[in-house]
Design an enzyme around this catalytic site. Structure first.
Site, PDB file in Angstrom:
ATOM      1  N   CYS A   1      93.717  15.279  23.887  1.00 12.49           N
ATOM      2  CA  CYS A   1      93.802  13.818  24.062  1.00 12.49           C
ATOM      3  C   CYS A   1      94.147  13.143  22.724  1.00 12.49           C
ATOM      4  CB  CYS A   1      92.470  13.293  24.584  1.00 12.49           C
ATOM      5  SG  CYS A   1      92.472  11.512  24.861  1.00 12.49           S
TER       6      CYS A   1
ATOM      7  N   CYS B   1      87.974   9.291  19.925  1.00 11.96           N
ATOM      8  CA  CYS B   1      86.557   9.026  20.217  1.00 11.96           C
ATOM      9  C   CYS B   1      85.699  10.040  19.437  1.00 11.96           C
ATOM     10  CB  CYS B   1      86.289   9.142  21.713  1.00 11.96           C
ATOM     11  SG  CYS B   1      87.459   8.172  22.712  1.00 11.96           S
TER      12      CYS B   1
ATOM     13  N   CYS C   1      83.920  13.160  20.971  1.00 12.95           N
ATOM     14  CA  CYS C   1      84.581  13.909  22.046  1.00 12.95           C
ATOM     15  C   CYS C   1      85.310  15.165  21.572  1.00 12.95           C
ATOM     16  CB  CYS C   1      85.555  12.994  22.766  1.00 12.95           C
ATOM     17  SG  CYS C   1      86.328  13.830  24.171  1.00 12.95           S
TER      18      CYS C   1
ATOM     19  N   CYS D   1      83.890  13.728  41.165  1.00 13.50           N
ATOM     20  CA  CYS D   1      84.533  12.966  40.091  1.00 13.50           C
ATOM     21  C   CYS D   1      85.489  13.884  39.335  1.00 13.50           C
ATOM     22  CB  CYS D   1      83.491  12.444  39.117  1.00 13.50           C
ATOM     23  SG  CYS D   1      82.143  11.573  39.924  1.00 13.50           S
TER      24      CYS D   1
ATOM     25  N   CYS E   1      86.029   9.820  42.710  1.00 12.91           N
ATOM     26  CA  CYS E   1      86.000   9.048  41.464  1.00 12.91           C
ATOM     27  C   CYS E   1      86.947   9.736  40.487  1.00 12.91           C
ATOM     28  CB  CYS E   1      84.583   9.034  40.901  1.00 12.91           C
ATOM     29  SG  CYS E   1      84.442   8.206  39.310  1.00 12.91           S
TER      30      CYS E   1
ATOM     31  N   CYS F   1      82.782   2.326  37.722  1.00 13.13           N
ATOM     32  CA  CYS F   1      81.737   3.160  37.130  1.00 13.13           C
ATOM     33  C   CYS F   1      81.872   2.960  35.623  1.00 13.13           C
ATOM     34  CB  CYS F   1      81.972   4.617  37.514  1.00 13.13           C
ATOM     35  SG  CYS F   1      80.885   5.778  36.659  1.00 13.13           S
TER      36      CYS F   1
ATOM     37  N   ARG G   1      73.115   6.076  36.351  1.00  8.90           N
ATOM     38  CA  ARG G   1      73.325   7.530  36.367  1.00  8.90           C
ATOM     39  C   ARG G   1      72.910   8.199  35.075  1.00  8.90           C
ATOM     40  NH1 ARG G   1      78.799   8.785  38.133  1.00  8.90           N
ATOM     41  NH2 ARG G   1      77.833   8.455  40.142  1.00  8.90           N
TER      42      ARG G   1
HETATM   43  S1  SF4 Z   1      86.508  10.412  25.507  1.00  7.61           S
HETATM   44 FE1  SF4 Z   1      87.760  12.197  24.882  1.00  7.61          FE
HETATM   45  S2  SF4 Z   1      89.153  12.507  26.601  1.00  7.61           S
HETATM   46 FE2  SF4 Z   1      88.336  10.440  26.812  1.00  7.61          FE
HETATM   47  S3  SF4 Z   1      89.755   9.088  25.746  1.00  7.61           S
HETATM   48 FE3  SF4 Z   1      88.207   9.650  24.226  1.00  7.61          FE
HETATM   49  S4  SF4 Z   1      89.055  11.474  23.198  1.00  7.61           S
HETATM   50 FE4  SF4 Z   1      90.211  11.207  25.108  1.00  7.61          FE
END
Ligand code: SF4
Length: 332
Positions: free
Chosen positions: A70, A74, A77, A114, A145, A205, A277
């Site tokens: 991705c 984040c 992540c 989901c 979801c 959600c 949740r």
């Molecule tokens: S949480 Fe992870 S998968 Fe989702 S947008 Fe952020 S980096 Fe990408």
């Protein structure tokens, strides 16, 4: 003395206990977080019982349909391509392979399936496959979801036409702390996507993550933002950070589990009719902490051996816990 009754919640700052409100102030939410623990739990449980069967827990299963790679950053992540983790990126799964997993989830007692894809936003041709997955899941009698990143209104319309029930898009944290966690898209982007989803007639959600090194004021700000959305999200996942080596948040000081329980309780109080949740982080929680979360008003869990890419308690441990507590899965 901290003994309270519901009467005391009719006074400031506890106006209209149990009412659906979208004008929560920081001061009110701060005051809820600051309640003595037994009082907070009593208040949360009272509101919970007014709106739900307190012995039932909704069960969702989450599958990563496209893992890793991705472009977002984040900080929590392992799926971000920006960080060096052991995670192997994969392509979008085949529709039939996803439906096979959905069948297994249904057989294991899930009522909602989901599907998560690690995208900044979906490409239109990827959406063809995702819509086919949603249609297949719906045909099994499961709720559907997806979480796919930012959406345009036409994309949200296509998902709605495919029969999508819920779209997950988390706010993650307070507006003030957000910049410490993500720099590749803004808080306003997230709010825009939530509006787009809502405008398409899809249930929302939306929740966040705690234990990311944020302060109490950030937990207050996150809950306030969620509660003051134009409509409360139908589903509010509250996650405890799962620390993954190689991500910037690896090594963050762990949050006191009772502060996690408090966050659940305050979410229950200010969003009385939403499903709250218990999401990521359960693997590392004791059964006793999870029991307190359920008592605080959490009434939905993710079930299955993995939560996207991080471990989740084994299914039989979940079922044993519900059984020990005299609780059972919510029927569809
Ligand atoms: S949480 Fe992870 S998968 Fe989702 S947008 Fe952020 S980096 Fe990408």
């Amino acid at each position: 003395m901290s003994v309270i009754d519901l009467e005391s919640f009719t006074q400031e700052p506890f106006r209209q206990p149990g009412a659906i409100r979208h004008d929560w102030t920081r001061e009110e939410i701060r005051a809820l977080f600051a309640l003595p623990f037994p009082d907070l739990m009593f208040h949360a449980q009272t509101i919970h019982r007014k709106n739900f069967d307190p012995l039932q827990v909704q069960i969702s299963t989450l599958l990563s349909i496209k893992t890793g790679g991705c472009p977002e950053d984040c900080a929590y992540c392992p799926q971000s391509a920006v960080y060096d983790t052991d995670l192997k990126a994969g392509k979008l799964m085949d529709v039939e392979a996803v439906l096979e997993e959905a069948r297994a989830a249904k057989a294991a007692g899930a009522s909602r399936f989901c599907m998560g894809a690690a995208w900044r936003s979906p490409k239109d041709h990827d959406l063809d496959a995702v819509c086919a997955m949603v249609e297949g899941v719906k045909a099994m009698g499961l709720e559907s979801c997806v979480t796919l990143g930012m959406l345009t209104p036409p994309q949200a319309g296509r998902l709605k036409d495919a029969g999508l029930d819920y779209y997950n898009h988390n706010l993650d944290t307070s507006p003030e702390y957000y910049g410490q966690i993500i720099t590749t898209r803004t808080y306003a982007d997230r709010l825009d996507t939530l509006d787009t989803v809502r405008d398409a007639g899809i249930n929302v959600c939306c929740g966040g993550i705690v234990g990311m090194g944020e302060g109490l004021e950030d937990r207050v700000g996150m809950i306030q933002t969620l509660a003051n959305l134009p409509s409360h999200p139908e589903s509010v996942p509250i996650n405890m950070l799962v620390q993954v080596e190689g991500t910037p948040l690896s090594g963050t000081t762990a949050l006191d589990p009772l502060d996690f329980v408090r966050t659940i309780a305050v979410a229950r109080i200010v969003m009385p009719e939403s499903m709250v949740r218990l999401s990521a982080g359960r693997e590392d929680m004791t059964d006793e902490t999870q029991a307190l979360c359920l008592l605080a008003g959490a009434n939905s869990i993710f079930y299955g051996p993995k939560l996207l890419t991080t471990p989740n308690p084994a299914q039989d441990r979940d079922m044993r816990l519900l059984d020990r507590l005299g609780m059972s899965p919510m029927p569809l």
